[in-house]
Design a protein around this motif. Structure first.
Motif, PDB file in Angstrom:
ATOM      1  N   LYS A  59      23.268  14.689  -6.456  1.00 51.32           N
ATOM      2  CA  LYS A  59      23.843  15.370  -5.282  1.00 51.32           C
ATOM      3  C   LYS A  59      23.231  16.748  -5.078  1.00 51.32           C
ATOM      4  N   THR A  60      22.945  17.444  -6.175  1.00 47.53           N
ATOM      5  CA  THR A  60      22.419  18.807  -6.076  1.00 47.53           C
ATOM      6  C   THR A  60      20.906  18.885  -6.267  1.00 47.53           C
ATOM      7  N   HIS A  61      20.257  17.738  -6.420  1.00 45.72           N
ATOM      8  CA  HIS A  61      18.811  17.716  -6.615  1.00 45.72           C
ATOM      9  C   HIS A  61      18.112  18.274  -5.364  1.00 45.72           C
ATOM     10  N   PRO A  62      17.044  19.036  -5.532  1.00 43.02           N
ATOM     11  CA  PRO A  62      16.420  19.710  -4.374  1.00 43.02           C
ATOM     12  C   PRO A  62      15.789  18.786  -3.343  1.00 43.02           C
ATOM     13  N   THR A  63      15.388  17.556  -3.735  1.00 44.70           N
ATOM     14  CA  THR A  63      14.718  16.696  -2.746  1.00 44.70           C
ATOM     15  C   THR A  63      15.337  15.308  -2.599  1.00 44.70           C
ATOM     16  N   PHE A  64      16.200  14.884  -3.519  1.00 45.96           N
ATOM     17  CA  PHE A  64      16.716  13.513  -3.472  1.00 45.96           C
ATOM     18  C   PHE A  64      17.429  13.214  -2.152  1.00 45.96           C
ATOM     19  N   SER A  65      18.392  14.050  -1.781  1.00 48.77           N
ATOM     20  CA  SER A  65      19.150  13.807  -0.549  1.00 48.77           C
ATOM     21  C   SER A  65      18.245  13.863   0.677  1.00 48.77           C
ATOM     22  N   PHE A  66      17.283  14.788   0.660  1.00 48.52           N
ATOM     23  CA  PHE A  66      16.374  14.906   1.805  1.00 48.52           C
ATOM     24  C   PHE A  66      15.574  13.623   2.005  1.00 48.52           C
ATOM     25  N   VAL A  67      15.056  13.062   0.922  1.00 49.33           N
ATOM     26  CA  VAL A  67      14.266  11.831   1.020  1.00 49.33           C
ATOM     27  C   VAL A  67      15.147  10.676   1.491  1.00 49.33           C
ATOM     28  N   TYR A  68      16.311  10.525   0.882  1.00 45.70           N
ATOM     29  CA  TYR A  68      17.223   9.447   1.269  1.00 45.70           C
ATOM     30  C   TYR A  68      17.607   9.564   2.741  1.00 45.70           C
ATOM     31  N   LYS A  69      17.976  10.763   3.157  1.00 42.52           N
ATOM     32  CA  LYS A  69      18.383  10.982   4.540  1.00 42.52           C
ATOM     33  C   LYS A  69      17.232  10.707   5.504  1.00 42.52           C
ATOM     34  N   SER A  70      16.037  11.115   5.136  1.00 44.61           N
ATOM     35  CA  SER A  70      14.870  10.929   6.014  1.00 44.61           C
ATOM     36  C   SER A  70      14.546   9.454   6.205  1.00 44.61           C
ATOM     37  N   ILE A  71      14.510   8.692   5.099  1.00 42.82           N
ATOM     38  CA  ILE A  71      14.213   7.257   5.205  1.00 42.82           C
ATOM     39  C   ILE A  71      15.307   6.557   5.992  1.00 42.82           C
ATOM     40  N   HIS A  72      16.555   6.882   5.672  1.00 42.71           N
ATOM     41  CA  HIS A  72      17.688   6.239   6.344  1.00 42.71           C
ATOM     42  C   HIS A  72      17.654   6.503   7.849  1.00 42.71           C
ATOM     43  N   LEU A  76       6.779  10.016   4.149  1.00 44.44           N
ATOM     44  CA  LEU A  76       7.856   9.820   5.111  1.00 44.44           C
ATOM     45  C   LEU A  76       7.331   9.676   6.529  1.00 44.44           C
ATOM     46  N   ASP A  77       6.435  10.559   6.922  1.00 44.78           N
ATOM     47  CA  ASP A  77       5.856  10.527   8.260  1.00 44.78           C
ATOM     48  C   ASP A  77       4.615  11.408   8.242  1.00 44.78           C
ATOM     49  N   PRO A  78       3.877  11.501   9.350  1.00 41.85           N
ATOM     50  CA  PRO A  78       2.637  12.290   9.338  1.00 41.85           C
ATOM     51  C   PRO A  78       2.817  13.760   8.981  1.00 41.85           C
ATOM     52  N   PHE A  79       4.050  14.252   9.012  1.00 44.40           N
ATOM     53  CA  PHE A  79       4.287  15.668   8.749  1.00 44.40           C
ATOM     54  C   PHE A  79       4.970  15.926   7.413  1.00 44.40           C
ATOM     55  N   SER A  80       5.322  14.871   6.682  1.00 41.25           N
ATOM     56  CA  SER A  80       6.137  15.084   5.498  1.00 41.25           C
ATOM     57  C   SER A  80       5.864  14.058   4.403  1.00 41.25           C
ATOM     58  N   THR A  91       0.834  -1.203   0.000  1.00 37.77           N
ATOM     59  CA  THR A  91       0.000   0.000   0.000  1.00 37.77           C
ATOM     60  C   THR A  91       0.866   1.249   0.000  1.00 37.77           C
ATOM     61  N   ALA A  92       2.037   1.193   0.662  1.00 39.17           N
ATOM     62  CA  ALA A  92       2.963   2.329   0.632  1.00 39.17           C
ATOM     63  C   ALA A  92       3.409   2.620  -0.791  1.00 39.17           C
ATOM     64  N   HIS A  93       3.690   1.573  -1.574  1.00 38.84           N
ATOM     65  CA  HIS A  93       4.044   1.779  -2.983  1.00 38.84           C
ATOM     66  C   HIS A  93       2.927   2.522  -3.718  1.00 38.84           C
ATOM     67  N   ALA A  94       1.710   2.033  -3.560  1.00 39.54           N
ATOM     68  CA  ALA A  94       0.580   2.632  -4.271  1.00 39.54           C
ATOM     69  C   ALA A  94       0.334   4.062  -3.809  1.00 39.54           C
ATOM     70  N   TYR A  95       0.341   4.267  -2.504  1.00 38.29           N
ATOM     71  CA  TYR A  95       0.075   5.597  -1.968  1.00 38.29           C
ATOM     72  C   TYR A  95       1.181   6.579  -2.353  1.00 38.29           C
ATOM     73  N   ASP A  96       2.441   6.127  -2.321  1.00 38.99           N
ATOM     74  CA  ASP A  96       3.546   6.986  -2.753  1.00 38.99           C
ATOM     75  C   ASP A  96       3.332   7.465  -4.186  1.00 38.99           C
ATOM     76  N   SER A  97       2.884   6.566  -5.056  1.00 38.06           N
ATOM     77  CA  SER A  97       2.665   6.931  -6.462  1.00 38.06           C
ATOM     78  C   SER A  97       1.493   7.892  -6.640  1.00 38.06           C
ATOM     79  N   GLN A  98       0.598   7.931  -5.666  1.00 40.66           N
ATOM     80  CA  GLN A  98      -0.533   8.857  -5.738  1.00 40.66           C
ATOM     81  C   GLN A  98      -0.171  10.254  -5.240  1.00 40.66           C
TER      82      GLN A  98
END
Length: 312
Positions: A243-256, A119-123, A89-96
């Motif tokens: 490396k310079t993408h506006p959200t890639f590092s943020f998402v990776y760092k948040s999940i990690h 990522l979480d209830p706030f993001s 469901t996370a896969h499906a919801y992420d795609s939505q």
């Protein structure tokens, strides 16, 4: 596991203990609402959107229906299936999520090149990146030795062209990383129900179920770092863009960070159970072979630059 998709309550606050009758969808949602807020938001969000969502002539549809993978014969069958339920469901919801944001006024150059991440209830964040610039993850087959090819290697690295980790490269790996996190978190959150279902056997049943799912943390941490290291060495322009993408590092760092914290909390809980369990104690190892195989590499100096560029 997510494959490439072509574009084209009232909640009561009581727990129903149904030991002699099949459980219901309402009962399942009550448990998520009571014990696991993130899991509830994912499953309820997909339920609210339905299996199809549209924006400006574009549509993303899924064959999956609400709680499709949830087994409700009894409490144990529910616990045995809830991780895959939340994962898929996370896969499906992420795609939505990109469609949800677009319908709320956000602008994307191309929805088909945009992946959402709850990522979480706030993001909830989107990564918009040209898929044509991402190389398939099976390029890593040439650099990952046999000794480091763990349980999920063939499924996500040495995989066919329709797998999202091939179509979407490192973004597909991140999507799996996020899904495994949420599938693991629901198992951690539902510990009280494991205790209810298994009694004193919770000391082996809960760690066994949790670790079989959650040790994917080490695999996807490894896969993503290997992808980025390979990109740095063989696709330097792509590496710089990521490396310079506006959200890639943020998402990776948040999940990690979230997944790493979950694993630390699990280890503490495991140690507490081991101290308080009766008889011969816990018979389930704290971690499986994946952990033993990959941890030395993950703790080595191999990924110093990757960590500095994306996780610090």
């Amino acid at each position: 596991m997510k494959r490439h998709v072509v574009l084209g309550v009232v909640i009561s606050f009581f727990t129903i203990h149904c030991s002699h009758a099949q459980l219901t969808h309402e009962w399942a949602m009550n448990q998520l609402f009571s014990y696991s807020n993130t899991s509830y938001e994912i499953v309820n969000g997909f339920k609210s959107n339905g299996s199809s969502i549209s924006h400006d002539g574009y549509t993303r549809s899924f064959s999956m229906q609400h709680l499709k993978y949830c087994e409700l014969d009894d409490l144990k069958s529910f616990l045995n299936s809830i991780d895959i339920t939340v994962h898929e469901t996370a896969h499906a919801y992420d795609s939505q999520i990109p469609y949800m944001k677009a319908n709320q006024g956000s602008t994307f150059a191309n929805l088909s090149k945009t992946e959402g991440f709850y990522l979480d209830p706030f993001s909830s964040v989107c990564i918009e990146f040209p898929k044509s610039k991402l190389f398939p993850s099976n390029e890593l087959v040439r650099v990952i030795p046999e000794s480091l090819r763990t349980f999920r290697f063939n499924t996500y690295i040495n995989a066919g062209p329709t797998q999202s980790t091939q179509c979407d490269g490192v973004v597909g790996l991140m999507d799996e990383f996020n899904a495994y996190y949420h599938g693991s978190k629901v198992l951690y959150d539902l510990y009280p129900l494991f205790k209810e279902a298994y009694g004193t056997g919770v000391s082996w049943s809960w760690p066994s179920k949790f670790v079989s799912n959650a040790d994917a943390f080490y695999e996807f941490d490894f896969f993503i770092k290997e992808y980025l290291l390979y990109a740095k060495q063989h696709h330097p322009a792509l590496y710089q863009e990521l490396k310079t993408h506006p959200t890639f590092s943020f998402v990776y760092k948040s999940i990690h960070k979230s997944f790493s914290t979950l694993m630390t909390n699990y280890e503490k809980k495991y140690d507490e159970l081991n101290k308080t369990s009766t008889g011969y104690g816990i018979s389930t190892p704290k971690h499986g072979d994946i952990y033993k195989t990959l941890l030395p590499t993950l703790q080595s100096n191999r990924y110093q630059e990757i960590t500095a560029d994306f996780l610090n």
